[in-house]
Scaffold this motif. Structure first.
Motif, mmCIF file in Angstrom:
data_model
loop_
_atom_site.group_PDB
_atom_site.id
_atom_site.type_symbol
_atom_site.label_atom_id
_atom_site.label_comp_id
_atom_site.label_asym_id
_atom_site.label_seq_id
_atom_site.Cartn_x
_atom_site.Cartn_y
_atom_site.Cartn_z
ATOM 1 N N UNK A 111 15.799 0.116 6.158
ATOM 2 C CA UNK A 111 14.705 -0.425 6.816
ATOM 3 C C UNK A 111 14.934 -2.010 6.266
ATOM 4 N N UNK A 112 15.300 -2.215 5.343
ATOM 5 C CA UNK A 112 15.624 -3.892 4.928
ATOM 6 C C UNK A 112 16.521 -4.540 6.092
ATOM 7 N N UNK A 116 15.596 -7.263 8.580
ATOM 8 C CA UNK A 116 16.506 -8.797 8.545
ATOM 9 C C UNK A 116 16.911 -9.051 9.817
ATOM 10 N N UNK A 117 17.481 -8.057 10.366
ATOM 11 C CA UNK A 117 17.954 -8.259 12.111
ATOM 12 C C UNK A 117 17.209 -8.940 12.769
ATOM 13 N N UNK A 118 15.720 -8.624 12.839
ATOM 14 C CA UNK A 118 14.679 -9.226 13.355
ATOM 15 C C UNK A 118 14.469 -10.640 12.834
ATOM 16 N N UNK A 124 20.874 -10.971 7.914
ATOM 17 C CA UNK A 124 21.090 -9.646 8.046
ATOM 18 C C UNK A 124 22.638 -9.247 7.566
ATOM 19 N N UNK A 125 23.610 -10.080 8.145
ATOM 20 C CA UNK A 125 24.863 -9.872 7.845
ATOM 21 C C UNK A 125 25.314 -10.089 6.329
ATOM 22 N N UNK A 126 24.623 -10.977 5.723
ATOM 23 C CA UNK A 126 24.896 -11.052 4.391
ATOM 24 C C UNK A 126 24.475 -9.861 3.501
ATOM 25 N N UNK A 145 30.583 -7.744 15.439
ATOM 26 C CA UNK A 145 30.583 -7.507 17.033
ATOM 27 C C UNK A 145 29.309 -6.735 17.260
ATOM 28 N N UNK A 146 28.796 -5.709 16.607
ATOM 29 C CA UNK A 146 27.485 -4.967 16.739
ATOM 30 C C UNK A 146 26.401 -5.885 16.923
ATOM 31 N N UNK A 147 26.360 -6.934 16.252
ATOM 32 C CA UNK A 147 25.122 -7.983 16.380
ATOM 33 C C UNK A 147 25.224 -8.648 17.756
ATOM 34 N N UNK A 148 26.453 -9.173 18.278
ATOM 35 C CA UNK A 148 26.642 -9.989 19.491
ATOM 36 C C UNK A 148 26.438 -9.020 20.570
ATOM 37 N N UNK A 149 26.780 -7.614 20.575
ATOM 38 C CA UNK A 149 26.689 -7.061 21.938
ATOM 39 C C UNK A 149 25.164 -6.771 22.177
#
Length: 149
Positions: A111-112, A116-118, A124-126, A145-149
């Motif tokens: 959930x966290x 954080x991704x939003x 988020x990555x940290x 790579x997941x974030x960049x896609x």
């Protein structure tokens, strides 16, 4: 309600209104004995939530742990304090809306990470690097790579 100044139990409510967060009531009170005024907050009593840790130990839910994790992830990031507080409130609301007495820490971690991704990709990555225990650079790169896609 006991007066914090003189200890008298005869106090009167002068004013009641919802608090800023909308989840509690702010009451202005006056002591009949000493005449001093003070503020109290009334919140709904929640069932104590138990967190099941990775090693199967159980401990009581502590908002400060989520705050600490989110604040560390957002350290030196251009994220406003009110946005961080709103994110933490959102995480807590999601946890308690499940109406479970016990919840695994892994669910809270996911959930966290979603919130954080939003909020901020770097935060988020940290958080993910600590939470998912990245062992090497390849694991770290796979998450990026997941974030960049």
């Amino acid at each position: 309600m006991k007066c914090p100044y003189c200890g008298n139990f005869d106090t009167r409510v002068i004013d009641s209104r919802p608090a800023e967060d909308g989840t509690s009531i702010r009451r202005r009170r006056s002591c009949d004995a000493c005449g001093k005024r003070f503020t109290t907050y009334e919140k709904v009593e929640t069932i104590p939530l138990i967190i099941i840790k990775k090693d199967n130990n159980r401990e009581q839910y502590d908002r400060k742990k989520i705050e600490g994790g989110v604040l560390r992830a957002c350290y030196k990031r251009p994220v406003p304090a009110d946005a961080i507080e709103a994110t933490i409130d959102s995480i807590e609301k999601d946890i308690f809306s499940r109406e479970e007495k016990e919840i695994p820490s892994s669910v809270i971690g996911e959930i966290v990470m979603e919130r954080l991704k939003e909020l901020d990709a770097v935060a988020y990555v940290r958080f993910a690097s600590v939470y998912r225990e990245f062992k090497d650079v390849n694991t770290f790169m796979a998450e990026l790579k997941k974030i960049l896609e």
